[in-house]
Motif scaffolding. Sequence first.
Motif, mmCIF file in Angstrom:
data_model
loop_
_atom_site.group_PDB
_atom_site.id
_atom_site.type_symbol
_atom_site.label_atom_id
_atom_site.label_comp_id
_atom_site.label_asym_id
_atom_site.label_seq_id
_atom_site.Cartn_x
_atom_site.Cartn_y
_atom_site.Cartn_z
ATOM 1 N N GLU A 50 0.852 -1.315 -0.098
ATOM 2 C CA GLU A 50 -0.050 -0.016 0.102
ATOM 3 C C GLU A 50 1.019 1.215 0.104
ATOM 4 O OE1 GLU A 50 -3.256 0.894 -0.023
ATOM 5 O OE2 GLU A 50 -3.916 -1.423 -0.115
ATOM 6 N N ASP A 280 -7.679 -2.448 6.937
ATOM 7 C CA ASP A 280 -8.139 -1.363 5.941
ATOM 8 C C ASP A 280 -7.961 0.001 6.919
ATOM 9 O OD1 ASP A 280 -8.227 -3.155 3.803
ATOM 10 O OD2 ASP A 280 -10.286 -3.620 4.145
ATOM 11 N N ASP A 281 -8.705 -0.110 7.914
ATOM 12 C CA ASP A 281 -8.745 1.179 8.812
ATOM 13 C C ASP A 281 -7.366 1.380 9.232
ATOM 14 O OD1 ASP A 281 -11.443 1.095 8.825
ATOM 15 O OD2 ASP A 281 -11.850 -0.591 10.009
ATOM 16 N N LYS A 284 -5.546 3.166 6.321
ATOM 17 C CA LYS A 284 -6.318 4.641 6.134
ATOM 18 C C LYS A 284 -5.644 5.695 7.202
ATOM 19 C CE LYS A 284 -10.606 6.832 5.741
ATOM 20 N NZ LYS A 284 -12.299 6.840 5.896
#
Length: 290
Positions: A50, A280-281, A284
């Motif tokens: 990512e 995912d959190d 972010k």
Amino acid sequence: MDLIGPTSQSFISQRTRLHFADWGNHEAPPLILLHGGRDHCRSWDWAAEELRNDWHVMCPDLRGHGDSGWSRTGYYPIMAYVYDLAQLIHQLELAPVTIVAHSLGGNISLRYAGLYPDNVRKLVAIEGLGPSPKQVAKRREKPFDEHWREWIESKRKAASRQPRRYESFEAALLRMRDENSYLTEAQAQHLTLHAVMRNEDGTFSWKFDPHVHVWPPDDLSPEDVHQLWSQITCPTRLIYGNDSWASNPEKDGRIKDFGDNVSLTSYDRAGHWVHHDRFDDFVKELKAFL
């Protein structure tokens, strides 16, 4: 053309060859992802994928872990890990560097950032503060000589114990799942694949040195560690899982040992491995903070 995965690189520290996964993009700002105890550098693969387009991501294997060499003495004080991190940053000329670290890696990175505050741009530590005040108080109930006798006995046991052998990869995978019930099947498969080595008889064993379990009693005092925390000047984010065994520093008071540059977030439905449990959190939040 982008690499499919990282390249394997190495450097020498304390006469030991240490491994790190290098995700390329060398013109970008440097970012170190540092794993925790009995873990390995490839546990960061999802995060590295990512981040690799914006950062030069490097993921070291701590000494005695993953594909790094084992200490010849089987002696693993935390400050030796701090030295290794300092050597990586020094040899590769990475300062000022951004660091994201988990558990033991967080403990190491926070100490480094206190020793060399100008060398760290930003720091994220996932459950990396070490023993809670309750654990420290309980430990101090024993005289120092008793701690040393226990350490000597534990070292003897580690020296005589053969690394556990699993008859199949699936058996090792089951053990991985037992350690963290939040892992998906794909996560557990990947983490186990990079955590085991195959023995000559076809069985599987974990790569880490059995001696990394045995913490020497001659570490810095908690007061000295807290002094290092107070010397950190870069923006620092502490992250905790609400279902973890680790003590939250907002609740136990340790956050007061940091300056105004520190902030903390905690996650529901997450244990000690927040970066896996709420990936995912976590990503972010990480991207926004960095």
